[in-house]
Write a protein that holds these residues in place. Structure first.
Motif, PDB file in Angstrom:
ATOM      1  N   ALA A 100     -41.137 -11.633  47.622  1.00 63.26           N
ATOM      2  CA  ALA A 100     -40.806 -12.582  48.696  1.00 63.26           C
ATOM      3  C   ALA A 100     -42.046 -12.929  49.515  1.00 63.26           C
ATOM      4  N   LEU A 101     -42.916 -11.963  49.745  1.00 57.78           N
ATOM      5  CA  LEU A 101     -44.149 -12.207  50.490  1.00 57.78           C
ATOM      6  C   LEU A 101     -45.037 -13.196  49.738  1.00 57.78           C
ATOM      7  N   GLU A 104     -43.481 -16.685  49.921  1.00 55.26           N
ATOM      8  CA  GLU A 104     -43.703 -17.246  51.271  1.00 55.26           C
ATOM      9  C   GLU A 104     -45.139 -17.720  51.436  1.00 55.26           C
ATOM     10  N   ALA A 107     -45.636 -20.912  49.296  1.00 52.35           N
ATOM     11  CA  ALA A 107     -44.927 -22.044  49.900  1.00 52.35           C
ATOM     12  C   ALA A 107     -45.621 -22.518  51.174  1.00 52.35           C
ATOM     13  N   GLY A 108     -46.259 -21.602  51.888  1.00 50.47           N
ATOM     14  CA  GLY A 108     -46.907 -21.946  53.142  1.00 50.47           C
ATOM     15  C   GLY A 108     -48.340 -22.418  52.985  1.00 50.47           C
TER      16      GLY A 108
END
Length: 109
Positions: A100-101, A104, A107-108
């Motif tokens: 998940a990190l 994220e 995506a960022g």
């Protein structure tokens, strides 16, 4: 080493990264000579010079429990035109421990 990996990461590693023999033993699909060549040639790459040419937003992750120096990762993030440094509370293989990190961060970026 594998204790901190997510169960799905272990399953995929076994499925896609290993070859099972008729006797039930396993071996890496990547031949040892190729893996050795990758690691053996890594010191010949001018990483920071190449990083300076990257224009895309890029996140450089440093694993707190990994074996690589924080300063190198921070320097690499600085060398990038649009680099970002992110400290991960994981071991060396961040995607296997905290996917998940990674999602994220991508995506960022």
């Amino acid at each position: 080493f594998f204790a901190s990996w997510r169960p799905t990461a272990i399953e995929l590693y076994l499925l896609d990264g290993m070859r099972e023999h008729a006797d039930g033993s396993l071996e890496l699909k990547c031949p040892g000579a190729i893996e050795a060549a990758v690691f053996g040639s890594s010191s010949t790459i001018e990483l920071f010079a190449l990083a300076a040419e990257v224009e895309s937003p890029t996140t450089v992750m440093w694993a707190e429990r990994g074996d690589f120096p924080r300063a190198v990762h921070q320097g690499l993030a600085t060398a990038l035109r649009n680099g970002h440094f992110l400290e991960a509370a994981t071991g060396h293989l961040v995607p296997m421990e905290n996917p998940a990190l990674v999602i994220e961060a991508v995506a960022g970026s």
